[in-house]
Design a protein around this motif. Structure first.
Motif, PDB file in Angstrom:
ATOM      1  N   ILE A  59      -7.698   2.912  -5.278  1.00  0.00           N
ATOM      2  CA  ILE A  59      -6.248   2.722  -5.333  1.00  0.00           C
ATOM      3  C   ILE A  59      -5.536   4.031  -5.007  1.00  0.00           C
ATOM      4  O   ILE A  59      -5.974   5.112  -5.420  1.00  0.00           O
ATOM      5  CB  ILE A  59      -5.827   2.175  -6.716  1.00  0.00           C
ATOM      6  CG1 ILE A  59      -4.383   1.686  -6.692  1.00  0.00           C
ATOM      7  CG2 ILE A  59      -6.013   3.229  -7.794  1.00  0.00           C
ATOM      8  CD1 ILE A  59      -3.971   0.958  -7.952  1.00  0.00           C
ATOM      9  N   ASP A  60      -4.434   3.960  -4.251  1.00  0.00           N
ATOM     10  CA  ASP A  60      -3.690   5.172  -3.927  1.00  0.00           C
ATOM     11  C   ASP A  60      -2.386   5.207  -4.717  1.00  0.00           C
ATOM     12  O   ASP A  60      -2.037   4.265  -5.438  1.00  0.00           O
ATOM     13  CB  ASP A  60      -3.422   5.279  -2.423  1.00  0.00           C
ATOM     14  CG  ASP A  60      -2.615   4.104  -1.868  1.00  0.00           C
ATOM     15  OD1 ASP A  60      -1.815   3.519  -2.624  1.00  0.00           O
ATOM     16  OD2 ASP A  60      -2.800   3.787  -0.679  1.00  0.00           O
TER      17      ASP A  60
ATOM     18  N   THR B  17      -2.562  -9.507  -6.639  1.00  0.00           N
ATOM     19  CA  THR B  17      -1.308  -8.848  -6.301  1.00  0.00           C
ATOM     20  C   THR B  17      -0.887  -7.903  -7.426  1.00  0.00           C
ATOM     21  O   THR B  17      -1.338  -8.025  -8.576  1.00  0.00           O
ATOM     22  CB  THR B  17      -0.186  -9.871  -6.073  1.00  0.00           C
ATOM     23  OG1 THR B  17       0.130 -10.505  -7.325  1.00  0.00           O
ATOM     24  CG2 THR B  17      -0.599 -10.916  -5.051  1.00  0.00           C
ATOM     25  N   ALA B  18      -0.003  -6.970  -7.076  1.00  0.00           N
ATOM     26  CA  ALA B  18       0.524  -6.035  -8.071  1.00  0.00           C
ATOM     27  C   ALA B  18       1.246  -6.783  -9.184  1.00  0.00           C
ATOM     28  O   ALA B  18       1.140  -6.430 -10.366  1.00  0.00           O
ATOM     29  CB  ALA B  18       1.458  -5.037  -7.404  1.00  0.00           C
TER      30      ALA B  18
ATOM     31  N   TYR C 154     -10.285  -6.385  -6.441  1.00  0.00           N
ATOM     32  CA  TYR C 154      -9.570  -6.680  -5.195  1.00  0.00           C
ATOM     33  C   TYR C 154      -9.111  -8.134  -5.225  1.00  0.00           C
ATOM     34  O   TYR C 154      -9.581  -8.939  -6.031  1.00  0.00           O
ATOM     35  CB  TYR C 154     -10.466  -6.441  -3.982  1.00  0.00           C
ATOM     36  CG  TYR C 154     -11.739  -7.260  -3.977  1.00  0.00           C
ATOM     37  CD1 TYR C 154     -11.756  -8.555  -3.460  1.00  0.00           C
ATOM     38  CD2 TYR C 154     -12.923  -6.758  -4.526  1.00  0.00           C
ATOM     39  CE1 TYR C 154     -12.907  -9.324  -3.472  1.00  0.00           C
ATOM     40  CE2 TYR C 154     -14.085  -7.525  -4.547  1.00  0.00           C
ATOM     41  CZ  TYR C 154     -14.070  -8.803  -4.010  1.00  0.00           C
ATOM     42  OH  TYR C 154     -15.212  -9.557  -4.034  1.00  0.00           O
TER      43      TYR C 154
ATOM     44  N   GLU D 225       6.315  -2.949 -10.998  1.00  0.00           N
ATOM     45  CA  GLU D 225       6.194  -4.367 -11.357  1.00  0.00           C
ATOM     46  C   GLU D 225       6.075  -4.569 -12.866  1.00  0.00           C
ATOM     47  O   GLU D 225       6.005  -5.701 -13.340  1.00  0.00           O
ATOM     48  CB  GLU D 225       4.988  -4.997 -10.658  1.00  0.00           C
ATOM     49  CG  GLU D 225       5.147  -5.164  -9.152  1.00  0.00           C
ATOM     50  CD  GLU D 225       6.122  -6.279  -8.790  1.00  0.00           C
ATOM     51  OE1 GLU D 225       6.599  -6.999  -9.699  1.00  0.00           O
ATOM     52  OE2 GLU D 225       6.418  -6.424  -7.585  1.00  0.00           O
TER      53      GLU D 225
ATOM     54  N   GLU E  67       3.710   0.947  -7.129  1.00  0.00           N
ATOM     55  CA  GLU E  67       4.100  -0.452  -7.035  1.00  0.00           C
ATOM     56  C   GLU E  67       3.751  -1.197  -8.322  1.00  0.00           C
ATOM     57  O   GLU E  67       4.540  -2.014  -8.816  1.00  0.00           O
ATOM     58  CB  GLU E  67       3.418  -1.116  -5.842  1.00  0.00           C
ATOM     59  CG  GLU E  67       3.824  -2.573  -5.647  1.00  0.00           C
ATOM     60  CD  GLU E  67       3.082  -3.251  -4.507  1.00  0.00           C
ATOM     61  OE1 GLU E  67       3.386  -4.436  -4.218  1.00  0.00           O
ATOM     62  OE2 GLU E  67       2.180  -2.620  -3.912  1.00  0.00           O
ATOM     63  N   LEU E  68       2.578  -0.927  -8.858  1.00  0.00           N
ATOM     64  CA  LEU E  68       2.167  -1.575 -10.101  1.00  0.00           C
ATOM     65  C   LEU E  68       3.112  -1.206 -11.242  1.00  0.00           C
ATOM     66  O   LEU E  68       3.510  -2.063 -12.043  1.00  0.00           O
ATOM     67  CB  LEU E  68       0.736  -1.154 -10.456  1.00  0.00           C
ATOM     68  CG  LEU E  68      -0.378  -1.796  -9.634  1.00  0.00           C
ATOM     69  CD1 LEU E  68      -1.685  -1.028  -9.812  1.00  0.00           C
ATOM     70  CD2 LEU E  68      -0.575  -3.250 -10.048  1.00  0.00           C
TER      71      LEU E  68
ATOM     72  N   VAL F 135       0.721   5.100  -3.770  1.00  0.00           N
ATOM     73  CA  VAL F 135       1.719   4.104  -3.376  1.00  0.00           C
ATOM     74  C   VAL F 135       1.473   2.790  -4.125  1.00  0.00           C
ATOM     75  O   VAL F 135       2.398   2.174  -4.674  1.00  0.00           O
ATOM     76  CB  VAL F 135       1.685   3.867  -1.849  1.00  0.00           C
ATOM     77  CG1 VAL F 135       2.593   2.695  -1.472  1.00  0.00           C
ATOM     78  CG2 VAL F 135       2.119   5.123  -1.110  1.00  0.00           C
ATOM     79  N   GLN F 136       0.207   2.368  -4.163  1.00  0.00           N
ATOM     80  CA  GLN F 136      -0.128   1.137  -4.879  1.00  0.00           C
ATOM     81  C   GLN F 136       0.102   1.289  -6.372  1.00  0.00           C
ATOM     82  O   GLN F 136       0.543   0.348  -7.046  1.00  0.00           O
ATOM     83  CB  GLN F 136      -1.595   0.776  -4.607  1.00  0.00           C
ATOM     84  CG  GLN F 136      -1.877   0.383  -3.164  1.00  0.00           C
ATOM     85  CD  GLN F 136      -3.362   0.311  -2.879  1.00  0.00           C
ATOM     86  OE1 GLN F 136      -4.126   1.240  -3.192  1.00  0.00           O
ATOM     87  NE2 GLN F 136      -3.797  -0.798  -2.289  1.00  0.00           N
TER      88      GLN F 136
END
Length: 351
Positions: A120-121, A100-101, A97, A131, A127-128, A123-124
Motif C-alpha cells: 500500500i502507498d 475498496t477503500a 486485495y 473514508e 484515501e482510507l 495515496v491509498q
C-alpha cells in the motif's frame, strides 16, 4: 512488543493445537492464518476457521485472518457479513486485495483491520483515512516471501514502518522458523530477505530495531530451544548461546546486566562484582581474545577480580584475565543488542 505464530489450516488439528498450546505457554499472543493460499484448496474453510477461532479463544490468543474476495466465497459470507467473524473467534482480517477503500474503512469500525504494509502507498492510505478508517483498529502487516531472493530489504521495511507510524498505525513483520519450514519450498518465510539465513531470535531483534511493533513466526513452528530463548527475549533479556569451560558451568542460565556506562569494547557484568572474588590465574596461551570471548578477571587484577566481560572486538590477551567461554557464532550478532543497562543470559543449547 507482541509476538505471534502462523497456523495453516491444511495441517492437522492435532499438529495445530499442539503448536498453539506450546506457543501460548511461552508467551505468544496472537495467530495469523491465511484463507487464500493456493495449496489449501481442499480445506473445509468454514469448519476449520471456526475450529481455529474456538481453539485460539481457549488459549486466550487473538486471530488475524488473511482474506481475499475468493475467501469470502469459501466462507459463504458477503462483505456486510464479515463482522460476524467475531462470533467465530476471529479477531480481525488482513485485507490483501480486491476490496475498496470504503469497504475497508467501514469494516474497521467493527473488526481489527490488517493492511498490506508491503504494497500500500501513501495515496491509498490517505484515501482510507478520508473514508473514515479507524486507525486505532488498524495494523499494517508485511508479507512473507517463500521464494529465495524475493524478500524485501531492511531499508525498505524501515521506510514502510515509518510511513504507517506517521498515521498512528502499528506494523507487523514475519520471521522464519527453525524447526519445520513450510512447504512447498521449505526455504523459510521471512519478510526481510537477509533473514532467511539468520536465527529467528536475531530476526526478531532486527525487526524490532527497525520499528516493527509486532513479530510473527511465518513457518510451522520453533524448536524448544528457540522457544526458551524467546521467553527470555519477551522479558527484555538478550539470550546468548555459549560454550563455557569446565569449572565455570555455573554461568549457564545466569542473568547479567551490562553496566549503564557501557564500554566500547566489552560488555561488563554488573552482577559479577557484587561479591568479593579471588579467581586464580589460569595459564593460558592465547595472544588474542577474539570477539565473543567470555572472560573473568583473576586475582592479579586486584579490585576488578571476578568481573565478567564479553569481548565486542578482538582484544589483546591479558594474564590478569581468564578466558572462560565463547559466545557461539549464531549468537554473535546479538551482542550489539546488549546495550547500556541491558540484561543478557548464557544458555547452553544442544547442537
Amino acid at each position: 512488543m507482541c509476538y505471534g505464530i502462523s497456523i495453516y489450516l491444511s495441517e492437522s488439528d492435532t499438529f495445530n493445537k499442539n503448536w498453539i498450546e506450546k506457543a501460548a505457554k511461552n508467551g505468544f499472543q496472537y495467530i495469523f492464518t491465511s484463507l487464500h493460499i493456493p495449496e489449501e484448496r481442499d480445506v473445509d474453510f468454514i469448519k476449520q476457521v471456526k475450529w481455529l477461532g474456538n481453539t485460539a479463544q481457549s488459549f486466550h490468543m487473538d486471530v488475524m485472518a488473511d482474506i481475499s474476495p475468493a475467501s469470502l466465497e469459501r466462507l459463504d459470507l458477503g462483505i456486510s457479513e464479515l463482522p460476524s467473524l467475531k462470533d467465530w473467534g476471529i479477531t480481525g482480517i488482513r485485507m490483501d486485495y480486491g476490496f475498496t477503500a470504503k469497504q475497508i474503512a467501514w469494516l474497521s469500525h467493527s473488526l481489527k483491520i490488517g493492511l498490506n504494509a508491503s504494497t500500500i502507498d501513501e495515496v491509498q492510505l490517505k484515501e482510507l483515512v478520508d473514508e473514515g478508517l479507524q486507525v486505532t483498529q488498524t495494523e499494517a502487516w508485511h508479507n512473507f516471501y517463500p521464494k529465495p531472493y524475493t524478500g524485501i530489504s531492511s531499508h525498505s521495511l524501515k521506510a514502510r514502518n515509518d510511513l504507517f507510524h506517521r498515521y498512528g498505525i502499528k506494523t507487523m513483520g514475519f520471521i522464519k522458523g527453525d524447526d519445520l519450514l513450510r512447504g512447498p519450498l521449505h526455504e523459510g518465510l521471512p519478510t526481510i530477505e537477509n533473514q532467511r539465513s539468520t536465527t529467528p531470535v536475531h530476526g526478531s531483534f532486527e525487526l524490532s530495531e527497525l520499528g516493527t511493533d509486532k513479530i510473527c513466526v511465518g513457518d510451522l513452528n520453533l524448536t524448544d530451544q528457540t522457544l526458551e530463548a524467546f521467553r527470555y527475549l519477551m522479558d527484555g533479556i538478550v539470550p546468548l548461546y555459549v560454550d563455557i569451560s569446565e569449572g565455570y558451568v555455573n554461568l549457564y542460565n545466569s542473568v547479567h546486566t551490562n553496566r549503564m556506562d557501557a564500554a566500547q569494547y566489552v560488555i561488563r557484568s554488573v552482577e559479577s562484582r557484587t561479591k568479593p572474588s579471588k579467581w586464580l590465574q589460569e595459564i593460558q596461551n592465547p595472544t588474542c581474545f577474539t570477539k565473543g570471548t567470555i572472560t573473568i578477571d583473576n586475582q592479579l587484577y586486584g579490585r576488578y577480580a571476578g568481573e565478567l566481560q564479553i569481548c565486542l572486538d578482538d582484544l589483546p590477551a591479558n594474564p590478569k584475565t581468564n578466558a572462560v567461554g565463547m559466545v557461539r557464532d549464531e549468537s554473535l550478532p546479538l551482542l550489539k543488542y546488549v546495550g547500556s543497562g541491558k540484561k543478557f543470559v548464557f544458555l547452553n543449547q544442544q547442537i
